[in-house]
Write a protein that holds these residues in place. Structure first.
Motif, PDB file in Angstrom:
ATOM      1  N   UNK A  54      32.529   5.434  18.202  1.00 26.40           N
ATOM      2  CA  UNK A  54      33.270   5.613  19.092  1.00 26.40           C
ATOM      3  C   UNK A  54      34.320   4.766  19.709  1.00 26.40           C
ATOM      4  N   UNK A  55      35.804   5.114  20.086  1.00 28.25           N
ATOM      5  CA  UNK A  55      36.501   4.256  20.862  1.00 28.25           C
ATOM      6  C   UNK A  55      36.783   4.728  22.212  1.00 28.25           C
ATOM      7  N   UNK A  56      37.725   4.435  22.802  1.00 29.99           N
ATOM      8  CA  UNK A  56      37.923   5.008  24.315  1.00 29.99           C
ATOM      9  C   UNK A  56      37.998   6.332  24.394  1.00 29.99           C
ATOM     10  N   UNK A  57      38.769   6.833  23.107  1.00 25.00           N
ATOM     11  CA  UNK A  57      39.269   8.381  23.255  1.00 25.00           C
ATOM     12  C   UNK A  57      38.802   9.207  21.973  1.00 25.00           C
ATOM     13  N   UNK A  58      37.873   8.657  21.150  1.00 28.72           N
ATOM     14  CA  UNK A  58      37.483   9.444  19.998  1.00 28.72           C
ATOM     15  C   UNK A  58      36.147   9.158  19.710  1.00 28.72           C
ATOM     16  N   UNK A  59      35.324  10.211  19.307  1.00 33.47           N
ATOM     17  CA  UNK A  59      33.832  10.104  18.886  1.00 33.47           C
ATOM     18  C   UNK A  59      33.703  10.606  17.343  1.00 33.47           C
ATOM     19  N   UNK A  60      33.162   9.865  16.496  1.00 35.78           N
ATOM     20  CA  UNK A  60      32.743  10.489  15.204  1.00 35.78           C
ATOM     21  C   UNK A  60      31.247  10.378  14.870  1.00 35.78           C
ATOM     22  N   UNK A  61      30.941  11.809  14.533  1.00 30.16           N
ATOM     23  CA  UNK A  61      29.545  11.773  14.269  1.00 30.16           C
ATOM     24  C   UNK A  61      29.281  12.152  12.763  1.00 30.16           C
ATOM     25  N   UNK A  62      28.492  11.481  12.159  1.00 29.26           N
ATOM     26  CA  UNK A  62      28.304  11.666  10.644  1.00 29.26           C
ATOM     27  C   UNK A  62      26.997  11.661  10.066  1.00 29.26           C
ATOM     28  N   UNK A  63      26.700  12.423   9.157  1.00 31.93           N
ATOM     29  CA  UNK A  63      25.522  12.493   8.415  1.00 31.93           C
ATOM     30  C   UNK A  63      25.627  12.875   6.697  1.00 31.93           C
ATOM     31  N   UNK A  64      25.083  11.960   6.112  1.00 30.66           N
ATOM     32  CA  UNK A  64      25.029  12.187   4.606  1.00 30.66           C
ATOM     33  C   UNK A  64      23.577  12.482   4.016  1.00 30.66           C
ATOM     34  N   UNK A  65      23.309  13.311   3.206  1.00 34.45           N
ATOM     35  CA  UNK A  65      22.048  13.407   2.238  1.00 34.45           C
ATOM     36  C   UNK A  65      22.159  12.965   0.684  1.00 34.45           C
ATOM     37  N   UNK A  66      21.861  12.033   0.307  1.00 33.36           N
ATOM     38  CA  UNK A  66      21.938  11.758  -0.995  1.00 33.36           C
ATOM     39  C   UNK A  66      21.298  12.696  -1.837  1.00 33.36           C
ATOM     40  N   UNK A  67      21.658  13.355  -2.920  1.00 32.22           N
ATOM     41  CA  UNK A  67      21.309  14.403  -3.693  1.00 32.22           C
ATOM     42  C   UNK A  67      20.075  13.643  -4.751  1.00 32.22           C
ATOM     43  N   UNK A  68      18.854  14.237  -4.559  1.00 30.54           N
ATOM     44  CA  UNK A  68      17.814  13.573  -5.256  1.00 30.54           C
ATOM     45  C   UNK A  68      17.660  14.063  -6.750  1.00 30.54           C
ATOM     46  N   UNK A 114      19.917  16.224  31.993  1.00 31.14           N
ATOM     47  CA  UNK A 114      19.564  14.939  31.758  1.00 31.14           C
ATOM     48  C   UNK A 114      18.530  14.439  32.899  1.00 31.14           C
ATOM     49  N   UNK A 115      17.527  13.801  32.447  1.00 31.26           N
ATOM     50  CA  UNK A 115      16.478  13.146  33.399  1.00 31.26           C
ATOM     51  C   UNK A 115      17.236  11.996  34.085  1.00 31.26           C
ATOM     52  N   UNK A 116      17.989  11.503  33.250  1.00 29.78           N
ATOM     53  CA  UNK A 116      18.481  10.004  33.837  1.00 29.78           C
ATOM     54  C   UNK A 116      20.031   9.976  33.251  1.00 29.78           C
ATOM     55  N   UNK A 117      20.927  10.775  34.199  1.00 29.50           N
ATOM     56  CA  UNK A 117      22.385  10.872  34.065  1.00 29.50           C
ATOM     57  C   UNK A 117      23.138   9.244  33.731  1.00 29.50           C
ATOM     58  N   UNK A 118      22.475   8.243  34.155  1.00 26.16           N
ATOM     59  CA  UNK A 118      23.063   6.823  33.862  1.00 26.16           C
ATOM     60  C   UNK A 118      22.796   6.531  32.173  1.00 26.16           C
ATOM     61  N   UNK A 119      22.124   7.318  31.582  1.00 17.89           N
ATOM     62  CA  UNK A 119      22.048   7.051  30.004  1.00 17.89           C
ATOM     63  C   UNK A 119      23.088   7.628  29.448  1.00 17.89           C
ATOM     64  N   UNK A 120      24.084   8.393  29.887  1.00 18.37           N
ATOM     65  CA  UNK A 120      25.136   8.835  29.313  1.00 18.37           C
ATOM     66  C   UNK A 120      26.232   7.538  29.019  1.00 18.37           C
ATOM     67  N   UNK A 121      26.945   7.834  27.893  1.00 16.58           N
ATOM     68  CA  UNK A 121      27.748   6.692  27.495  1.00 16.58           C
ATOM     69  C   UNK A 121      29.416   7.160  28.111  1.00 16.58           C
ATOM     70  N   UNK A 122      29.774   6.437  28.945  1.00 16.55           N
ATOM     71  CA  UNK A 122      31.222   6.643  29.297  1.00 16.55           C
ATOM     72  C   UNK A 122      32.227   5.876  28.982  1.00 16.55           C
ATOM     73  N   UNK A 123      33.182   6.316  28.266  1.00 15.67           N
ATOM     74  CA  UNK A 123      34.259   5.372  27.679  1.00 15.67           C
ATOM     75  C   UNK A 123      35.613   5.157  28.138  1.00 15.67           C
ATOM     76  N   UNK A 124      35.785   5.781  29.293  1.00 15.90           N
ATOM     77  CA  UNK A 124      37.352   5.464  30.069  1.00 15.90           C
ATOM     78  C   UNK A 124      37.503   4.163  30.399  1.00 15.90           C
TER      79      UNK A 124
END
Length: 304
Positions: A25-39, A249-259
Motif C-alpha cells: 500500500x501507498x498513501x492512496x492505494x492498496x493491493x491485495x494479491x494471492x497466487x496458488x502454484x498448480x501442483x 475491532x477489539x483494538x481500533x488502534x491496530x488499523x492501518x491509517x495511510x493519509x
C-alpha cells in the motif's frame, strides 16, 4: 485510507507450499494479491513467486500514489506475469512452463477492483452477506453455467479440479475483471486458495468474518480447513482486509491509517525488488512490456 489486514498460509499435508500471498500500500492505494502454484505441473511455487513479484513490482512502479487506470493495470500486470513465467522457462530450459492461479484486488478512492485467473477466489462481504464472489475458471463451473451439472456437484464432480485458465499456460490467460464497487466501513475482502474454500462452505466464511475480527477469523478458518482435510490437506492460504473503522475491532488502534504517509512511500509484504523510476522486474524494459502486451491484445482481438 483506513483498513486492517491479516494473512496466513499453511503447507497442509503437501511437501511444498505452492501458495503465496501479500499486500502493498501507498498513501492512496492498496493491493491485495494471492497466487496458488498448480501442483499438476513442475515448479508451481516458482510460477506463484514470479507472479507475486511481477505484479507487486508493477504496483510499486505505477502507484504514484494511486493507479491511474485500475482495470487496465490489473490486466496488464497479469499479462506481464504470464510473460515473465514463460521467460523463466526459456532461460532455465525447463521441459514445461510452471503455472499458477492468481487473484488480485486493488482498492483506492474508496472503491475496489479485482481480477483473477483460475480458482483462487475473492469474496466481498458486508454484514455477514457475500455481495460478490469470483467464479472459478474450472470445468465444473462451465458445466454448471451451461446447465449440464448441478451446483451441488461442485464438491464431488470428477472434473472439479480441472482448470481452463491460469498464468503460464500455452494459451494466453483470460483476465476476468470485476466492475468497480464502492466500499463501506466494515466491508471485508477475503482472498483465498482452494485449500480453504473447498473445505468450508461460503456461509461459514461469511459468518466467521462477521462475528470475529480478521486477526482471529483468518487463523481459525485456516485451522478448520486443515482439520477437515486431515493428512491429505492441500496448502491453505487466506488474506483478509477489513475496510474503514470497523466497530467489531477489539483494538481500533491496530488499523492501518495511510493519509499521513508521504507520496512515494510504499509498505509491502510482497517479496519483490524495490524498483527505481526506470526499472522493471527481472530484465523487462517498459518497451518490452508494452510491445508484448500490445501483441497479446492484438491476438485477443483477432480471436473475438
Amino acid at each position: 485510507m483506513r483498513f486492517s489486514v491479516y494473512q496466513e498460509s499453511h503447507i497442509g499435508g503437501r511437501k511444498v507450499n505452492q501458495d503465496r500471498m501479500g499486500y502493498s500500500f501507498t498513501r492512496d492505494a492498496l493491493l491485495l494479491l494471492l497466487t496458488d502454484g498448480m501442483g499438476g505441473h513442475l515448479h508451481g511455487e516458482i510460477a506463484a513467486n514470479i507472479a507475486m513479484q511481477t505484479i507487486g513490482s508493477l504496483f510499486q512502479k505505477n502507484a504514484q500514489p494511486y493507479i491511474k487506470k485500475p482495470e487496465r493495470f490489473l490486466e496488464d500486470a497479469f499479462y506481464a506475469a504470464h510473460m515473465e513465467i514463460h521467460r523463466y522457462r526459456e532461460v532455465h530450459k525447463l521441459s514445461e512452463t510452471p503455472r499458477t492461479t492468481v487473484v488480485a484486488c486493488l482498492i483506492q478512492h474508496n472503491s475496489a477492483f479485482w481480477a483473477h485467473c483460475g480458482d483462487s477466489r475473492l469474496y466481498w462481504m458486508r454484514n455477514g452477506q457475500i455481495l460478490a464472489r469470483t467464479r472459478d475458471h474450472s470445468r465444473i463451473e462451465s458445466l454448471i453455467a451451461q446447465g449440464k451439472a448441478d451446483p451441488s456437484e461442485r464438491a464431488t464432480h470428477p472434473d472439479r479440479n480441472k482448470l481452463f485458465n491460469c498464468l503460464g499456460a500455452t494459451n494466453m490467460p483470460i483476465v476476468e475483471l470485476s466492475r468497480r464497487v464502492s466500499l463501506q466501513a466494515g466491508d471485508v475482502m477475503l482472498l483465498c486458495s482452494d485449500g480453504l474454500w473447498s473445505m468450508l462452505p461460503d456461509h461459514v466464511l461469511a459468518q466467521r468474518l462477521q462475528t470475529s475480527t480478521i486477526v482471529r477469523a483468518v487463523p481459525e478458518l485456516v485451522n478448520n480447513a486443515l482439520g477437515i482435510a486431515g493428512k491429505t490437506s492441500d496448502n491453505v492460504t487466506a488474506l483478509a482486509m477489513a475496510w474503514g473503522a470497523d466497530p467489531n475491532l477489539d483494538d481500533p488502534s491496530s488499523s492501518i491509517v495511510t493519509h499521513t504517509l508521504p507520496i512515494g512511500s510504499l509498505t509491502t509484504t510482497i517479496q519483490a525488488p524495490r524498483l527505481g523510476a526506470t526499472d522493471t522486474p527481472d530484465g523487462f524494459s517498459d518497451a518490452d512490456i508494452e510491445q508484448a502486451i500490445a501483441e497479446i491484445r492484438g491476438a485477443i482481438e483477432k480471436n473475438i
